[in-house]
Motif scaffolding. Structure first.
Motif, PDB file in Angstrom:
ATOM      1  N   ASN A  43       0.982  -1.343   0.028  1.00  0.00           N
ATOM      2  CA  ASN A  43      -0.052  -0.118  -0.025  1.00  0.00           C
ATOM      3  C   ASN A  43       0.780   1.383   0.096  1.00  0.00           C
ATOM      4  OD1 ASN A  43      -2.332  -1.467  -0.149  1.00  0.00           O
ATOM      5  ND2 ASN A  43      -2.774  -1.356   2.203  1.00  0.00           N
ATOM      6  N   TYR A 128      -5.739  -5.280   3.663  1.00  0.00           N
ATOM      7  CA  TYR A 128      -6.554  -4.435   2.927  1.00  0.00           C
ATOM      8  C   TYR A 128      -5.641  -3.518   1.750  1.00  0.00           C
ATOM      9  CZ  TYR A 128      -3.896  -1.047   5.494  1.00  0.00           C
ATOM     10  OH  TYR A 128      -2.960  -0.202   6.039  1.00  0.00           O
ATOM     11  N   LYS A 129      -6.247  -3.197   0.744  1.00  0.00           N
ATOM     12  CA  LYS A 129      -5.746  -2.176  -0.171  1.00  0.00           C
ATOM     13  C   LYS A 129      -6.230  -1.020  -0.109  1.00  0.00           C
ATOM     14  CE  LYS A 129      -5.287  -5.790  -3.724  1.00  0.00           C
ATOM     15  NZ  LYS A 129      -5.611  -6.042  -5.441  1.00  0.00           N
ATOM     16  N   MET A 130      -5.245  -0.135   0.187  1.00  0.00           N
ATOM     17  CA  MET A 130      -5.906   1.546   0.424  1.00  0.00           C
ATOM     18  C   MET A 130      -4.647   2.407  -0.343  1.00  0.00           C
ATOM     19  SD  MET A 130      -6.637   3.361   3.827  1.00  0.00           S
ATOM     20  CE  MET A 130      -7.100   4.805   4.068  1.00  0.00           C
ATOM     21  N   TYR A 236     -13.174   5.280   5.719  1.00  0.00           N
ATOM     22  CA  TYR A 236     -12.881   4.529   4.775  1.00  0.00           C
ATOM     23  C   TYR A 236     -13.944   3.597   4.278  1.00  0.00           C
ATOM     24  CZ  TYR A 236      -9.919   1.145   2.162  1.00  0.00           C
ATOM     25  OH  TYR A 236      -9.393   0.280   1.160  1.00  0.00           O
ATOM     26  N   GLU A 237     -14.093   3.217   2.993  1.00  0.00           N
ATOM     27  CA  GLU A 237     -15.220   2.407   2.673  1.00  0.00           C
ATOM     28  C   GLU A 237     -14.671   1.231   1.950  1.00  0.00           C
ATOM     29  OE1 GLU A 237     -17.971   5.110   0.495  1.00  0.00           O
ATOM     30  OE2 GLU A 237     -18.454   6.125   2.373  1.00  0.00           O
ATOM     31  N   GLY A 238     -13.753   1.022   1.841  1.00  0.00           N
ATOM     32  CA  GLY A 238     -13.090  -0.269   1.271  1.00  0.00           C
ATOM     33  C   GLY A 238     -13.086  -1.360   1.958  1.00  0.00           C
ATOM     34  N   TYR A 239     -12.324  -2.482   1.483  1.00  0.00           N
ATOM     35  CA  TYR A 239     -12.190  -3.935   2.349  1.00  0.00           C
ATOM     36  C   TYR A 239     -11.165  -3.559   3.283  1.00  0.00           C
ATOM     37  CZ  TYR A 239     -11.311  -8.760   2.990  1.00  0.00           C
ATOM     38  OH  TYR A 239     -10.871  -9.934   3.345  1.00  0.00           O
ATOM     39  N   TRP A 240     -11.148  -3.915   4.484  1.00  0.00           N
ATOM     40  CA  TRP A 240     -10.330  -3.903   5.588  1.00  0.00           C
ATOM     41  C   TRP A 240     -10.454  -4.996   6.624  1.00  0.00           C
ATOM     42  CZ3 TRP A 240     -10.747  -3.110  10.821  1.00  0.00           C
ATOM     43  CH2 TRP A 240      -9.457  -2.703  11.402  1.00  0.00           C
ATOM     44  N   ALA A 262     -14.225  -9.981  -2.116  1.00  0.00           N
ATOM     45  CA  ALA A 262     -14.002  -8.324  -1.755  1.00  0.00           C
ATOM     46  C   ALA A 262     -12.747  -8.289  -1.876  1.00  0.00           C
ATOM     47  CB  ALA A 262     -14.750  -8.375  -0.514  1.00  0.00           C
ATOM     48  N   LEU A 263     -11.720  -9.043  -1.636  1.00  0.00           N
ATOM     49  CA  LEU A 263     -10.219  -8.585  -1.837  1.00  0.00           C
ATOM     50  C   LEU A 263      -9.879  -9.298  -3.112  1.00  0.00           C
ATOM     51  CD1 LEU A 263      -7.729  -7.320  -0.900  1.00  0.00           C
ATOM     52  CD2 LEU A 263      -7.233  -9.381   0.266  1.00  0.00           C
ATOM     53  N   TRP A 270      -3.537  -2.517  -8.295  1.00  0.00           N
ATOM     54  CA  TRP A 270      -3.061  -2.364  -6.932  1.00  0.00           C
ATOM     55  C   TRP A 270      -2.428  -3.737  -6.603  1.00  0.00           C
ATOM     56  CZ3 TRP A 270      -3.094   2.607  -5.063  1.00  0.00           C
ATOM     57  CH2 TRP A 270      -2.737   2.726  -4.062  1.00  0.00           C
TER      58      TRP A 270
END
Length: 418
Positions: A43, A128-130, A236-240, A262-263, A270
């Motif tokens: 990341n 996660y990817k951020m 943050y609204e992504g996958y974590w 989801a991931l 990315w």
């Protein structure tokens, strides 16, 4: 503005039981060929941050060997790059990191050496990817002293996180570290902080014997809010996912096997980088069958693998069945053996005809009822499971156990520990 990232990777990870006994939690293998630390490292690079300090303490050898000089992440640089920061004895008596904030404070020299204006502090054990740049830009746009990445979590999980309350401008007005009460809300800290470098040093240096600034969640953040600093939430609204428990570690691995997880690890957009071993391609024998699984390089499959994740070098013998399991590097699974809902560490030998994961899921582990209670059994590194053994649910087999450590009849009841 110059941003430097500091990754906290020194935790014991006791909730992962034997999986983090001989390694730091961020060094635990994940998704076959990766390690957990690969996600925050990747990341950083993908976000354009190329100066990264990795703070290690507990059992750092595996982590040190994995990261090395940072070449897989393009962090082998003469300026910036990655540096492993371990505690050391100084004349004034500094020693082991006492907590997350103390670890950063002991390495302020590294931050000033790189003339950083902004310090991005990350946990080394989340999946996660951020892209961190929008959060850093938000931090400067609102004039914050500290910005914390947040996301809602299920209310029953809130006690595992720092929980906060915000006003209409997203300024944090209350912070509760792992609250037992359920009325504090469910807006959880992701363990991702953006600090102004000078504010960070000033607040870390203020603690004394009566109010030490050892931990961000317990000490630093509540003090900053109480003293009127501008502390903001970045939603943050992504996958974590925090893979700090055996249950979440197992479930997060198996979630990758869904048709549309989801991931997504299969995209160039990315990429997650890692140190890869040179091994031959996976091989499938004439009796093999693989369904909805991830099979890493160097594996030899001669049996049945269903809904499982296999790390490099796993051997599945003819007649063996691996189902709903996570199996790490160089494990040998004997003829006719059966694994169901098991997490297996590296270099384990499963004897012929052994059955691991059979019985009543509702019987928790006697020694660790709060860590093994969902039916998952765990086998530590280098263990040998005898031929024909019958291992129940929620069982913990410690590292390097062999035939003499098991009952004579080879039966290990639900919830037992060897």
């Amino acid at each position: 503005m110059k941003t430097i990232a500091m990754i906290l990777a020194g935790g014991e990870g006791t909730r992962l039981t034997v999986l983090s006994e001989a390694r730091a939690k961020p060094a635990v293998p994940f998704a076959g060929k990766f390690r957990i630390i690969d996600f925050p490292l990747s990341n950083c690079v993908n976000s354009g941050i190329y100066t990264v300090g990795v703070l290690t303490q507990y059992r750092p050898h595996s982590l040190n060997e994995h990261i090395g000089i940072g070449k897989p992440w393009d962090l082998d640089r003469s300026r910036g790059g990655v540096r492993l920061l371990q505690p050391y004895q100084r004349r004034r008596g500094q020693q082991w990191y006492a907590g997350t904030a103390d670890a950063i404070y002991q390495n302020m020299d590294y931050i000033w050496e790189h003339r950083a204006d902004t310090v991005l502090i990350l946990s080394g054990d989340h999946i996660y990817k951020m892209n961190y740049m929008p959060m850093i830009e938000y931090h400067w746009a609102v004039g914050a002293d500290l910005t914390i990445a947040v996301m809602p979590v299920p209310i029953e999980e809130a006690h595992r996180f720092g929980i906060m309350q915000t006003d209409d401008e997203q300024r944090i007005i209350q912070f509760y570290e792992k609250p037992k009460e359920r009325d504090k809300g469910n807006l959880a800290s992701m363990g991702i902080y953006v600090f102004n470098a000078h504010t960070l040093e000033r607040r870390l240096s203020e603690g004394g014997p009566e109010n030490p600034r050892i931990d961000f969640g317990k000490d630093v953040i509540p003090a900053m809010i109480a003293e009127g600093d501008r502390v903001f939430a970045y939603r943050y609204e992504g996958y974590w996912v925090d893979v700090g428990t055996v249950d979440s570690y197992w479930a997060t691995n198996l979630d990758l096997l869904k048709p549309e997880p989801a991931l997504d690890l299969y995209t160039d957009k990315w990429p997650i980088h890692t140190k890869s071993e040179e091994r031959p391609a996976a091989k499938f024998g004439p009796q093999s069958k693989v369904v909805s699984s991830m099979i890493s390089n160097g594996c030899v499959i001669r049996g049945l693998v269903v809904n499982s994740v296999l790390s490099p070098g796993v051997y599945v013998s003819p007649g063996a069945v691996v189902k709903d399991s996570v199996v790490m590097n160089d494990t040998w699974i004997g003829p006719g053996a059966r694994l169901e809902k098991v997490v297996v560490d590296k270099q384990v030998m499963i004897g012929a005809g052994a059955v691991v994961g059979t019985g009543d899921e509702s019987v928790p582990n006697e020694q660790m009822p709060d860590k093994l209670y969902t039916g998952i059994s765990v086998i530590g590194k280098g263990a040998y499971i005898p031929d024909g053994a019958q291992i129940g649910r929620n069982v913990l087999i410690n590292s390097n156990r062999d035939e003499k450590d098991f009952p004579a009849d080879g039966i290990v009841a639900d919830g037992k520990t060897i």
